[in-house]
Design an enzyme around this catalytic site. Structure first.
Site, mmCIF file in Angstrom:
data_model
loop_
_atom_site.group_PDB
_atom_site.id
_atom_site.type_symbol
_atom_site.label_atom_id
_atom_site.label_comp_id
_atom_site.label_asym_id
_atom_site.label_seq_id
_atom_site.Cartn_x
_atom_site.Cartn_y
_atom_site.Cartn_z
ATOM 1 N N GLN A 4 39.030 -16.950 -32.705
ATOM 2 C CA GLN A 4 39.893 -17.138 -31.602
ATOM 3 C C GLN A 4 39.214 -16.294 -30.640
ATOM 4 O OE1 GLN A 4 43.854 -16.240 -32.561
ATOM 5 N NE2 GLN A 4 44.034 -17.877 -34.136
ATOM 6 N N CYS A 5 38.425 -15.248 -30.688
ATOM 7 C CA CYS A 5 38.089 -14.447 -29.582
ATOM 8 C C CYS A 5 36.869 -15.213 -28.694
ATOM 9 C CB CYS A 5 37.100 -13.274 -30.146
ATOM 10 S SG CYS A 5 38.224 -12.368 -31.278
ATOM 11 N N THR A 50 38.935 -33.246 -9.626
ATOM 12 C CA THR A 50 39.382 -32.503 -8.445
ATOM 13 C C THR A 50 38.345 -32.632 -7.112
ATOM 14 O OG1 THR A 50 40.667 -30.960 -9.420
ATOM 15 C CG2 THR A 50 39.933 -30.438 -7.123
ATOM 16 N N ASP A 87 38.789 -29.426 -16.180
ATOM 17 C CA ASP A 87 39.649 -29.271 -17.308
ATOM 18 C C ASP A 87 39.240 -29.613 -18.718
ATOM 19 O OD1 ASP A 87 41.669 -28.575 -15.559
ATOM 20 O OD2 ASP A 87 42.879 -30.346 -15.467
ATOM 21 N N ASP A 96 41.413 -38.340 -13.697
ATOM 22 C CA ASP A 96 41.530 -36.852 -13.862
ATOM 23 C C ASP A 96 41.184 -36.590 -15.222
ATOM 24 O OD1 ASP A 96 44.111 -34.634 -13.099
ATOM 25 O OD2 ASP A 96 42.904 -34.529 -15.096
ATOM 26 N N SER A 97 40.165 -35.650 -15.579
ATOM 27 C CA SER A 97 39.560 -35.320 -16.760
ATOM 28 C C SER A 97 40.559 -35.277 -17.975
ATOM 29 C CB SER A 97 38.625 -34.338 -16.562
ATOM 30 O OG SER A 97 39.018 -33.171 -16.792
HETATM 31 N N1 ASP Z 1 42.749 -31.945 -13.351
HETATM 32 C C1 ASP Z 1 41.355 -32.068 -12.621
HETATM 33 C C2 ASP Z 1 40.556 -32.528 -13.769
HETATM 34 O O1 ASP Z 1 39.943 -31.954 -14.535
HETATM 35 C C3 ASP Z 1 40.955 -30.545 -12.446
HETATM 36 C C4 ASP Z 1 39.738 -30.276 -12.083
HETATM 37 O O2 ASP Z 1 38.811 -31.314 -11.506
HETATM 38 O O3 ASP Z 1 39.062 -29.334 -11.950
HETATM 39 O O4 ASP Z 1 40.227 -33.808 -13.563
#
Ligand code: ASP
Length: 375
Positions: A305-306, A40, A117, A84-85
């Site tokens: 899971q916690c 992002t 992400d 995008d990650s």
């Molecule tokens: N979808 C974006 C990514 O992970 C979200 C981010 O950058 O926060 O590349």
């Protein structure tokens, strides 16, 4: 210690040759390499769809004149195209490590701009791929693009760069670890998890204290930072085995679902996300399937899971039954770190017995064994 594997030559590097140099105002000796992979922070809005899409680094650069005011040198390397990650892969991790290996001697620290992400997965993977790390490698990103007025990206990036350049009085890096820096917190990377899709505070290090907190100053928590052994050469581990699954338990999980997980062709390891302190159902079909998988040499690591706390299989009968059939405790490790650790250990050609032995041992400060000062 020898290099485990250096696939340097076989890696199709898609990094632009373009290197931007930001002139430093004050000439100190620090050199930081900024590696832009996407996320992002550098994205722009597609005017037709309204969706955020990766954009090129010049966008980021033109929105960050502040970098020029840093009193040390920052060079950049770009992933071309930026991603995008959600598209990160073992191959992309290798590319990141390859850039660090290529430039390791020339820089005092590294900052990787990465989408949030999958940042915790990347941080975990890189922490194991980089062995005997002696320099800071700081991952950061943002929840709002750098061009937005309220962006969180500027502070994250500037502070991450400063941390990567910071040295102690003897000239050693203050944080020679693989970290995530987001929203005033510097965290050991393999201890993090993404906990918020909206807030600027997107990450948490639930089971390990932060390595630094920033406010007016950067306040380092020195006693929680792992001291490296400067006598050991840094190693870059590229081999990872992708034959793993994450199996999250839920009430009513069907036999078919469990079987599907455990019979994936080529399966080597399972991250079992169990309840509470590491409990699972003990009905016969479930236990038989788990037992049979362990008997086939599949390593099953129990994680909770916690968000907070640790696996302690001895506490309840249901946990004890898992322990008896050979399920391994991951203690307070995150799912992301357990997955990355299985990938790297099997990638290094270790046998299931060796992986079983090493999973509960802290290799990069990724877990704490209850009752032991094992960090
Ligand atoms: N979808 C974006 C990514 O992970 C979200 C981010 O950058 O926060 O590349």
């Amino acid at each position: 210690m020898k290099k485990i594997h250096n696939k340097k030559k076989d890696i199709p590097i898609q990094i632009a040759t373009f290197v931007a140099k930001f002139p430093a105002m004050i000439d100190t000796n620090a050199n930081v390499l900024l590696i832009y992979t996407g996320g992002t922070i550098g994205m722009v809005e597609n005017p037709e769809t309204g969706a955020l899409e990766p954009f090129n680094f010049s966008h980021l650069r033109s929105n960050m004149p502040e970098i020029k005011r840093l009193n040390f040198n920052v060079d950049t390397q770009l992933f071309d195209p930026p991603i995008d990650s959600s598209d990160v892969s073992l191959e992309k991790w290798r590319q990141m490590v390859h850039v660090i290996e290529e430039h390791y001697d020339r820089y005092d620290g590294f900052v990787i701009l990465h989408g949030t992400d999958t940042m915790a997965y990347t941080a975990s993977a890189l922490s194991f791929m980089l062995e005997n790390l002696t320099k800071p490698v700081i991952l950061t990103g943002s929840q709002l693009p750098i061009g937005k007025l309220r962006t969180d990206g500027k502070e994250n990036l500037i502070t991450a760069l400063e941390i990567a350049a910071d040295k102690d009085a003897d000239g050693y890096p203050v944080v020679p670890e693989l970290c995530i820096y987001m929203q005033n917190l510097l965290m050991r990377g393999n201890r993090t998890t993404k906990v918020n899709a909206d807030n600027f505070s997107a990450f948490n290090s639930p089971n390990y204290p932060c390595l630094a907190e920033t406010g007016l100053d950067i306040r380092y928590n020195h006693r929680f930072i792992l001291p490296p052994d400067y006598n050991l050469p840094v190693c870059f581990n590229y081999k990872m085995d992708r034959n793993m699954v994450i199996m999250k338990l839920f009430p009513g999980i069907s036999r078919e679902a469990v079987r599907a997980h455990l019979t994936v062709p080529g399966l080597r390891g399972v991250v079992l996300e169990a309840y509470g302190t590491g409990n699972s159902p003990i009905n016969p079909w479930f236990m038989d399937m788990m037992h049979e998988a362990v008997a086939r040499g599949i390593v099953v690591v129990n994680v909770t899971q916690c968000l907070y706390g640790s696996v302690e299989m001895h506490r309840y009968e249901n946990g004890q039954r898992l322990e008896k059939i050979g399920v391994i405790s991951g203690y307070d490790i995150t799912t992301e770190a357990a997955l990355a650790k299985l990938m790297i250990l099997f990638g290094q050609g270790k046998t299931p017995a060796e992986v079983n032995r090493l999973m509960p041992v802290a290799l990069r400060g990724e877990l704490t064994v209850r009752g032991l000062a094992n960090r």
